[in-house]
Structure formats: C-alpha cells, structure tokens
Design a protein around this motif. Sequence first.
Motif, PDB file in Angstrom:
ATOM      1  N   ALA A   1     -40.098  26.792  82.408  1.00 33.29           N
ATOM      2  CA  ALA A   1     -39.620  26.517  83.762  1.00 33.29           C
ATOM      3  C   ALA A   1     -40.603  25.632  84.525  1.00 33.29           C
ATOM      4  CB  ALA A   1     -39.405  27.820  84.519  1.00 33.29           C
ATOM      5  N   PRO A   2     -40.107  24.781  85.421  1.00 28.50           N
ATOM      6  CA  PRO A   2     -41.004  23.969  86.245  1.00 28.50           C
ATOM      7  C   PRO A   2     -41.965  24.838  87.048  1.00 28.50           C
ATOM      8  CG  PRO A   2     -38.733  23.223  86.482  1.00 28.50           C
ATOM      9  CD  PRO A   2     -38.685  24.520  85.723  1.00 28.50           C
ATOM     10  N   VAL A   3     -43.146  24.283  87.303  1.00 29.94           N
ATOM     11  CA  VAL A   3     -44.184  24.995  88.061  1.00 29.94           C
ATOM     12  C   VAL A   3     -44.117  24.504  89.504  1.00 29.94           C
ATOM     13  CG1 VAL A   3     -46.632  25.556  88.203  1.00 29.94           C
ATOM     14  CG2 VAL A   3     -45.593  25.092  85.975  1.00 29.94           C
TER      15      VAL A   3
ATOM     16  N   PRO B   1     -48.595  20.350  87.497  1.00 31.57           N
ATOM     17  CA  PRO B   1     -48.737  19.693  86.200  1.00 31.57           C
ATOM     18  C   PRO B   1     -48.488  18.188  86.260  1.00 31.57           C
ATOM     19  CG  PRO B   1     -47.135  21.501  86.142  1.00 31.57           C
ATOM     20  CD  PRO B   1     -47.384  21.159  87.571  1.00 31.57           C
ATOM     21  N   GLY B   2     -49.059  17.483  85.269  1.00 35.58           N
ATOM     22  CA  GLY B   2     -48.773  16.071  85.055  1.00 35.58           C
ATOM     23  C   GLY B   2     -48.189  15.857  83.684  1.00 35.58           C
TER      24      GLY B   2
ATOM     25  N   ARG C   1     -46.357  22.901  80.188  1.00 35.26           N
ATOM     26  CA  ARG C   1     -45.986  23.958  81.133  1.00 35.26           C
ATOM     27  C   ARG C   1     -46.352  25.363  80.664  1.00 35.26           C
ATOM     28  NH1 ARG C   1     -39.931  22.006  82.919  1.00 35.26           N
ATOM     29  NH2 ARG C   1     -40.553  20.280  84.289  1.00 35.26           N
ATOM     30  N   PRO C   2     -46.032  25.767  79.427  1.00 36.80           N
ATOM     31  CA  PRO C   2     -46.331  27.158  79.057  1.00 36.80           C
ATOM     32  C   PRO C   2     -47.806  27.503  79.154  1.00 36.80           C
ATOM     33  CG  PRO C   2     -44.764  26.197  77.520  1.00 36.80           C
ATOM     34  CD  PRO C   2     -45.257  25.073  78.382  1.00 36.80           C
TER      35      PRO C   2
ATOM     36  N   VAL D   1     -42.058  15.891  82.645  1.00 35.69           N
ATOM     37  CA  VAL D   1     -40.922  15.941  81.730  1.00 35.69           C
ATOM     38  C   VAL D   1     -41.490  16.255  80.355  1.00 35.69           C
ATOM     39  CG1 VAL D   1     -38.992  14.684  80.702  1.00 35.69           C
ATOM     40  CG2 VAL D   1     -39.650  14.230  83.082  1.00 35.69           C
ATOM     41  N   PRO D   2     -41.264  17.455  79.831  1.00 40.03           N
ATOM     42  CA  PRO D   2     -41.890  17.820  78.558  1.00 40.03           C
ATOM     43  C   PRO D   2     -41.680  16.769  77.471  1.00 40.03           C
ATOM     44  CG  PRO D   2     -40.847  19.735  79.533  1.00 40.03           C
ATOM     45  CD  PRO D   2     -40.460  18.555  80.387  1.00 40.03           C
TER      46      PRO D   2
END
Length: 257
Positions: free
Chosen positions: A95-97, A74-75, A80-81, A115-116
Amino acid sequence: MTVLAHLSDLHLDGGAESADRVRRVVEYLTALPGTVDAVLITGDIADHGTEAEYHQARELLAPLHDRHPVLLCPGNHDSRPQFREVLLGLPAGPAPVDEVHDIGGVRILMCDSSVPGRPEGALEPQTLRWLDDTLAAAPDRPTFVAFHHPPTPLGLPYIDGIALREPTALAKALERHDQVLAVLCGHAHTAATTAFAGRPLLCAPGIASTALLPWEQGPEDSWKTHEAPLALTFHLYEEGDAEGDAEGRVTSHVRAL
C-alpha cells in the motif's frame, strides 16, 4: 514561526561514501543551537530498496530522531514493504505510504508518489482521495504537501523524463484547497524553485549527489556529480496578520554545508 528542514535523496547503498554524507548532515542538524519543528526527507532514502539499506538509514538517522521530528516519504529507489516495516514500524505491504502530521502550527501531508519497479512517479487514486479528504478535513490549517517526484518540468532533461505522471488530477485537488502553502519535492538532486497549481514548488537538494544542468555538462560529465557540496533547505512559515500579509508567507533558505 514554523521552521522545516528539507532534505532528500540520501541513496544509502551500504557504502561508506553515501553514509558519510548522510552522517555529516545529521551532525549539522543535531548540533544546531536552536531547534527546527521537523526534518522532512522527500524520498530515495535507500538506493536499492533493500532491508539492509533501511537498517543503515535507521541507524544513521537515529540521532536526528532524538532531536527533531523526522518525516519521511518514499521515492523511486525505495521499496514500500521494507520502507514501511523498517523505517515506520508499520506492517510490510504494497500500500502507498501516506501520512499526515500536525507540526508547529502547520499540517504536513507526506504522500507516496513511487511506482513499484518504475523510475517515474504517480499518485495512485487512493492517495489522491486521501489527499483531497485530508485537506477537506482541516480547511483552516496551513498545509504543506510533500512527495518525491516533481509534478512539472525543471529544465533537467533526465529528471523531467522520470517526473510525476498525470499531474492534472493533483493540480485540481490542490486548487480546491486554499490552505495549501507549497508543494515540497525531491528527486531533482538540486535546489529548484518554480510554481505548480498556483503554489510554490520547492525541490530540495540531493544529499547523495547534485544534478548538472545541460549547460554545465562537458563531454565527460554525467548528469550528476558526487563532488558537489552537501546542501539542504530551511522553509520558514510565518502566519499572516491584519497589517501585513494576511495569508502568511513561506520563505526558503538553501544552506550548503
């Protein structure tokens, strides 16, 4: 020899322009006379992180999955979800991927530096622990470490302002593991090469657009332009031998389409 195709920053937004640019890159890679060992896409798959954008990405990238292994991380524009559920088939969650892949004689660690809700990047403590433990588990396996945000300045003021925060912990982790060949990033929207923690730091061009350096910008220019040609990078890893480079060699070729 291991060959990796590296692209980044698709920024699919449901529109025709971004979809056409991604489609052209996919058509180029799927029509190659030979094969590559994997295609790496280092973040910003979606532009707004919506479920619809990820379904568009899955559809556009499907021919690529049919021809080559496709590795994603991800960027800052990703969510994330939705990323986990739609693109990776994992349970949706915060959670981080972080994923490890053994491909063509090398190991590739795809890390989550997002960073969400924020444009800048960071590697969460659990990602740093995972990175350190995964590297320690295979000390003799040549390894690429990939994530979205460059951990060192590139001379692009806007990008440098939203780069990876607190890179010292990452540098210390990499310095503990000699098998790391290079760090691969996106986010910069330009092919850039520098060094970090004693390794090459190789940034892929952006598919959606290309960043302009300060001396390229006129009074009417923004930091990026949609008129720039499409480009990607091929990274080649050749194992060392007793008569030449005992540690092996990474060579990168930027290809404008």
